[in-house]
Scaffold this active site. Sequence first.
Site, PDB file in Angstrom:
ATOM      1  N   THR A  91     -33.162  11.688   8.181  1.00 37.47           N
ATOM      2  CA  THR A  91     -33.191  12.377   9.451  1.00 37.47           C
ATOM      3  C   THR A  91     -31.774  12.559  10.114  1.00 37.47           C
ATOM      4  O   THR A  91     -31.156  11.870  10.275  1.00 37.47           O
ATOM      5  CB  THR A  91     -34.222  11.927  10.384  1.00 37.47           C
ATOM      6  OG1 THR A  91     -34.026  12.583  11.705  1.00 37.47           O
ATOM      7  CG2 THR A  91     -34.128  10.342  10.702  1.00 37.47           C
ATOM      8  N   ARG A  95     -10.554  25.354  30.458  1.00 34.82           N
ATOM      9  CA  ARG A  95     -12.040  25.593  30.073  1.00 34.82           C
ATOM     10  C   ARG A  95     -12.712  24.532  29.659  1.00 34.82           C
ATOM     11  O   ARG A  95     -12.210  23.485  28.913  1.00 34.82           O
ATOM     12  CB  ARG A  95     -11.973  26.466  28.944  1.00 34.82           C
ATOM     13  CG  ARG A  95     -13.282  26.896  28.409  1.00 34.82           C
ATOM     14  CD  ARG A  95     -13.175  28.387  27.760  1.00 34.82           C
ATOM     15  NE  ARG A  95     -13.178  29.665  28.715  1.00 34.82           N
ATOM     16  CZ  ARG A  95     -12.825  30.645  28.234  1.00 34.82           C
ATOM     17  NH1 ARG A  95     -12.837  31.070  26.783  1.00 34.82           N
ATOM     18  NH2 ARG A  95     -12.811  31.620  28.869  1.00 34.82           N
ATOM     19  N   ASP A 102      -6.692   6.321  -1.797  1.00 35.41           N
ATOM     20  CA  ASP A 102      -7.085   5.375  -3.012  1.00 35.41           C
ATOM     21  C   ASP A 102      -8.300   4.481  -2.823  1.00 35.41           C
ATOM     22  O   ASP A 102      -8.929   3.889  -3.673  1.00 35.41           O
ATOM     23  CB  ASP A 102      -5.983   4.652  -3.513  1.00 35.41           C
ATOM     24  CG  ASP A 102      -4.858   5.667  -4.041  1.00 35.41           C
ATOM     25  OD1 ASP A 102      -5.057   6.942  -4.274  1.00 35.41           O
ATOM     26  OD2 ASP A 102      -3.510   5.273  -4.054  1.00 35.41           O
ATOM     27  N   GLY A 113      -1.557   1.752   3.233  1.00 39.11           N
ATOM     28  CA  GLY A 113      -2.246   1.185   1.988  1.00 39.11           C
ATOM     29  C   GLY A 113      -2.100  -0.041   1.648  1.00 39.11           C
ATOM     30  O   GLY A 113      -1.175  -0.836   2.314  1.00 39.11           O
TER      31      GLY A 113
HETATM   32  P1  ADP Z   1       0.792   2.317   0.489  1.00 40.61           P
HETATM   33  O1  ADP Z   1       0.945   1.637   1.729  1.00 40.61           O
HETATM   34  O2  ADP Z   1       0.096   3.931   0.560  1.00 40.61           O
HETATM   35  O3  ADP Z   1       0.286   1.774  -0.607  1.00 40.61           O
HETATM   36  P2  ADP Z   1       3.258   2.155  -0.707  1.00 40.61           P
HETATM   37  O4  ADP Z   1       3.017   1.152  -1.866  1.00 40.61           O
HETATM   38  O5  ADP Z   1       4.811   3.162  -1.117  1.00 40.61           O
HETATM   39  O6  ADP Z   1       2.391   2.865  -0.053  1.00 40.61           O
HETATM   40  O7  ADP Z   1       4.114   1.193   0.398  1.00 40.61           O
HETATM   41  C1  ADP Z   1       4.835   1.773   1.600  1.00 40.61           C
HETATM   42  C2  ADP Z   1       5.725   1.263   2.075  1.00 40.61           C
HETATM   43  O8  ADP Z   1       5.299  -0.100   2.671  1.00 40.61           O
HETATM   44  C3  ADP Z   1       7.109   1.093   1.302  1.00 40.61           C
HETATM   45  O9  ADP Z   1       7.802   2.123   1.157  1.00 40.61           O
HETATM   46  C4  ADP Z   1       7.594  -0.174   1.552  1.00 40.61           C
HETATM   47  O10 ADP Z   1       8.645   0.282   3.021  1.00 40.61           O
HETATM   48  C5  ADP Z   1       6.716  -1.162   2.326  1.00 40.61           C
HETATM   49  N1  ADP Z   1       6.397  -1.816   1.231  1.00 40.61           N
HETATM   50  C6  ADP Z   1       5.592  -1.865   0.205  1.00 40.61           C
HETATM   51  N2  ADP Z   1       5.396  -3.015  -0.635  1.00 40.61           N
HETATM   52  C7  ADP Z   1       6.474  -3.785  -0.069  1.00 40.61           C
HETATM   53  C8  ADP Z   1       6.820  -5.331   0.075  1.00 40.61           C
HETATM   54  N3  ADP Z   1       6.069  -6.060  -1.252  1.00 40.61           N
HETATM   55  N4  ADP Z   1       7.716  -5.745   0.484  1.00 40.61           N
HETATM   56  C9  ADP Z   1       8.001  -5.207   1.631  1.00 40.61           C
HETATM   57  N5  ADP Z   1       7.875  -3.930   1.860  1.00 40.61           N
HETATM   58  C10 ADP Z   1       6.978  -3.194   1.309  1.00 40.61           C
END
Ligand code: ADP
Length: 701
Positions: free
Chosen positions: A483, A521, A168, A120
């Site tokens: 369709t 199979r 999300d 994400g």
């Molecule tokens: P998503 O990717 O689903 O939005 P998170 O926001 O928890 O989930 O981010 C996942 C992981 O990505 C975090 O646990 C962290 O390791 C890394 N991450 C997120 N934001 C940063 C950032 N600003 N700098 C470095 N790593 C980050």
Amino acid sequence: MAQTDNKKFFENLSGAGKAIAVLTSGGDAQGMNAAVRAVVRMGIYVGAKVYFVHEGYQGMVDGGDNIKEATWESVSSMLQMGGTVIGSARCKDFRMHEGRLKAAHNLVQRGITNLCVIGGDGSLTGANLFRKEWSGLLAELVQQGLIDEEASQKYSALHIVGMVGSIDNDFSILAWICKKPMIGMVFALDGEMMLPTVKQDAVFCLSVCASDWVLIPEMPPEDGWEEKMCQKLSALVVQRLGFDTRVTILGHVQRGGTPSAFDRILASRMGVEAVLALLETTANTPACVVSLCGNQSVRLPLMECVQMTQQVQKAMDEKRFEEAVQLRGRSFENNLKTYKLLAHRKPESELPNSNFNVAVLNVGAPAAGMNAAVRSAVRVGISEGHKMFAVSDGFEGFYKGQIKEIKWADVGGWTGQGGSLLGTKRTLPAKHIDKIAEQMQKYNINALLVIGGFEAFLGIMELLAARATFEELCVPMVMVPATVSNNVPGSDLSIGADTALNAITFTCDRIKQSASGTKHRVFIIETMGGYCGYLASVGGLAAGADAAYIFEEPFDIRELQSNVEHLTEKMKTSIQRGLVLRNENSNENYTTDFIYQLYSEEGKGVFDCRKNVLGHMQQGGAPSPFDRNFGTKIAAKAMQWISKKLNESYRKGMKDNSYAFHVVMKQTFLKLSIELNHHLTFFLTCAVVHEALSICHLVKA
Ligand code: ADP
């Protein structure tokens, strides 16, 4: 043409000497496995080494066994699984410089300078930062004596491709992940009220569930909303229907479940595109995010997407909600607009009166999502001041005069229902044009909205051809493709195709699973689609088929032989089940029975075969969330087109036989030719079909 070009293009690709790592990070989402599988198989296909990084960034920081080379077989049977097989985590260490330094060390030790990050907004923000810091990190590693100068030179550039995997859907690109379980839940609740409180999903659900009320961060309720909502809900739910009211928090059910066909296809196409992007990068290419825009794969600059996502958050924090909605993207904004338009009926006194009458009909075989489209067209039409008329049983009902005014409340609850509630028939209008013109005059029909498949297209062509004789037919006509076969000329996506694909995909999952205890199979599955190979090839991609036989891609005995040989080889590996899809009209002589018998005979002693003709189960069922949303949106767009044309004609004050016939679809509009034959259909559908087929060949089970 498209097929030969694709084949050549893929054959000429080379990833020799490259090492690609793939990881899933943050919260898990359905479809992540399909993306991992596609990256692995496409990477191996082009001759690169591919590594799994287990447990997201944590695995990259910890190294060791967390970073493992992937094989072709290691991603077998992954497509249908929810979550992420290679593990995901939230990693504090990666947020720290020290953690990213360790991660860089682990990558350089293995010669990995290409990274596919599936996650994400947080994960992609982290990836962006990692790339920016890369050269500094390498310099530090040299300084600490952990790598030598030569390695630092050799691995001086880190290439990153992001794929948005998030339920999300809040990263600023067009992405649709995880819709199905939430909808399944709504149906399980049948008749009770539910208030989703998440962002994109909630907006998507507005149109697919036809919710009565929604609370989302981007559209905070006005003062006194509690009072208004209670009034509306008590009138609706408690007094009128006598239902009990319950609150349900969906929570983690939204993350679980088998990925839909759409998520698998989206993720597979994104995975292939990610590898292509990595093959094409140079030291100066900016990091990108791959996604789909309509039916096309696109690459977007990662940094700008990250910035855009941060701007959304900033706008929200500063309570600039309208701007936040715009920044979330066109799809989000459109969903919200369509919901507002359809959910809240204006009092009669506030409605405009256009004095125009518009007829809506379904033509051809039923397709899931047709009813959502009718509901949307009727309500948008009424909101724009038109009188809406429903025609039952297609053109047959039309000439017989089965025409009735249809009101706002008549289409309540139609969004989730399968089949065609108006009634639909395949009958073409040519022989009854005079009677149709008579009915058009009788009801003073000023515009026609036809929702259907190939027959709807042919029918409109027949009406157009009769315009010179019947002035009544010189009105705006619009077709909304609906369709399962997805074979409407001029369109690249039809309502109903997604539901049919899900039926095919989930049935293939079951069929494959039925042999989980039985090794060796091969299943031969026949799909619908007429002469269009969309369902067989795209279904093959989603279900993980070994071969898909379609009319558009002629095949001969040599092709069949090579497929049998492929399966014979495969049975020697750990993957001991095969899946072959065949479009019903793919070849007059190489029938499903023939292919079944051929495979049975040639596979003797190595594998046995079973065959299944899926038949009408592909046409039935409740519409998928995608089809409800798609039907709702494109019918609204069709109605808006009609209103525009009607207003123009009002100004011109006459009937006009130069009205273009318009096919509404989601993204692209291809020029139509009236010289209609099967080949035209194939030509228009083949770009999508052939891309799916190429990917299917590349990443086949
Ligand atoms: P998503 O990717 O689903 O939005 P998170 O926001 O928890 O989930 O981010 C996942 C992981 O990505 C975090 O646990 C962290 O390791 C890394 N991450 C997120 N934001 C940063 C950032 N600003 N700098 C470095 N790593 C980050």
